[in-house]
Design an enzyme around this catalytic site. Structure first.
Site, short mmCIF file in Angstrom:
data_model
loop_
_atom_site.label_atom_id
_atom_site.label_comp_id
_atom_site.label_asym_id
_atom_site.label_seq_id
_atom_site.Cartn_x
_atom_site.Cartn_y
_atom_site.Cartn_z
N LYS A 154 7.29 8.65 -13.74
CA LYS A 154 6.69 8.02 -12.55
C LYS A 154 7.70 8.17 -11.41
O LYS A 154 8.57 7.31 -11.20
CB LYS A 154 6.37 6.56 -12.87
CG LYS A 154 5.31 5.96 -11.96
CD LYS A 154 4.75 4.70 -12.56
CE LYS A 154 4.01 3.86 -11.56
NZ LYS A 154 2.83 4.47 -10.95
N1 PMP Z 1 -1.92 7.80 -13.27
C1 PMP Z 1 -1.25 7.62 -12.11
C2 PMP Z 1 -1.02 8.81 -11.22
C3 PMP Z 1 -0.75 6.34 -11.78
O1 PMP Z 1 -0.08 6.17 -10.64
C4 PMP Z 1 -0.99 5.26 -12.65
C5 PMP Z 1 -0.49 3.88 -12.28
N2 PMP Z 1 0.81 3.67 -12.74
C6 PMP Z 1 -1.70 5.50 -13.84
C7 PMP Z 1 -2.14 6.78 -14.11
C8 PMP Z 1 -1.95 4.39 -14.80
O2 PMP Z 1 -0.76 4.03 -15.44
P1 PMP Z 1 -0.50 2.55 -16.00
O3 PMP Z 1 -1.68 2.22 -16.83
O4 PMP Z 1 0.73 2.69 -16.81
O5 PMP Z 1 -0.37 1.67 -14.83
#
Ligand code: PMP
Length: 298
Positions: A154
């Site tokens: 991320k």
């Molecule tokens: N894809 C992207 C590009 C994101 O930014 C997020 C949000 N973090 C997610 C998927 C979903 O991830 P999570 O369930 O860990 O929040």
């Protein structure tokens, strides 16, 4: 949207400070090159207290993102979890969104980070991030190629792509974007993973070209608990258009219903879909409430 007031306290580079007084260096590698890693975490009122949902998974992913970016970083998951609860406590927050970010020191070169530090910001969560029943469009932008980025990390810089896709959808009168991978298969949205439902089965994109979400993993656990068949597979927007139902899922979005893709409506009444069952079960899970058995699907 006001994210902080004069009183808001954050963790910033080793101390608790007022958000309004914290300063980042204009010569930071993070600012110039998008070279920072972050998380988005939700806390909920649970029992008489406050509980972060899957804090360990989020902070493990943050440390992994820093490692993939070769940023020196030594705080443990446990230390960051404790610091976050202290930020929540000092601000008197229960229902909150938490944004930890690892920033790098001043460095204008393209070498790996020399020093990094953690900031933990949080704000009160008053309503959902996305509206219910979203109208989405297939974006003309593609997700970053997995050979060009560590897509499973991320990283701030990846979100320039998300801004382009989300803004394009909004400029065209839609709520959000469906973004494809570089081969033309459905990947995810600008900030959430995606599932669709057809004939009693849920489908989602496999790992490889997506951020493998913690909510996506939770949805798969719930499918397992509720005996709802779920498959990871590559699929095109054509396969998804006009399916029985579809949803986005993510920490901020939670589980949000899709109304249509490229103006083609999903067939089922949302409340008659298995996706709706997952949405309700997810709400119970984050609040640590039992999910009523009669809502289970055989
Ligand atoms: N894809 C992207 C590009 C994101 O930014 C997020 C949000 N973090 C997610 C998927 C979903 O991830 P999570 O369930 O860990 O929040």
């Amino acid at each position: 949207m006001m994210y902080y007031s004069e009183q808001t306290i954050i963790w910033f580079n080793g101390e608790f400070v007022k958000a309004a007084e914290a300063k980042i260096d204009l010569y930071s590698q993070s600012l110039h090159y998008g070279y920072s890693v972050f998380e988005g975490i939700r806390s909920y009122p649970v029992g008489d207290g406050t509980k972060m949902f899957k804090a360990k998974e989020h902070y493990d992913r943050l440390r992994r993102s820093a490692e993939l970016m070769q940023m020196p970083f030594t705080l443990t998951t446990e230390q960051m979890t404790e610091l976050t609860y202290e930020v929540l406590r000092r601000n008197n927050f229960t229902d909150a969104y938490i944004r930890p970010i690892i920033l790098c020191s001043p460095n204008m070169s393209l070498s790996k980070g020399k020093q990094s530090y953690l900031a933990i910001e949080a704000w009160e969560w008053t309503n959902g991030y996305m509206s219910n029943q979203m109208r989405i469009m297939t974006s003309t932008y593609r997700r970053p190629n997995a050979n060009a980025f560590h897509v499973e990390a991320k990283v701030s810089g990846h979100y320039v792509n998300s801004i382009l896709a989300c803004q394009e959808a909004k400029d065209n009168g839609y709520d959000e974007a469906l973004v494809l991978d570089s081969d033309g298969y459905v990947a995810e949205s600008s900030g959430a993973n995606i599932f669709y439902e057809n004939n009693g089965v849920l489908y989602t994109a496999p790992k490889g070209n997506i951020l493998p979400g913690i909510t996506r993993a939770t949805v798969m656990e719930l499918c397992d608990e509720l005996n709802i068949p779920v498959q990871e597979k590559l699929f095109t927007p054509t396969e998804m258009r006009g399916a029985d139902a579809g949803f986005f899922c993510g920490t901020a979005a939670e589980v949000v219903a899709l109304q249509s893709l490229d103006d083609v409506p999903f067939k089922k009444n949302w409340e008659d879909s298995l996706s709706y069952v997952i949405q309700q079960a997810y709400k119970c899970k984050v609040m640590e409430k039992p999910f009523e058995m009669e809502k289970k699907v055989a």
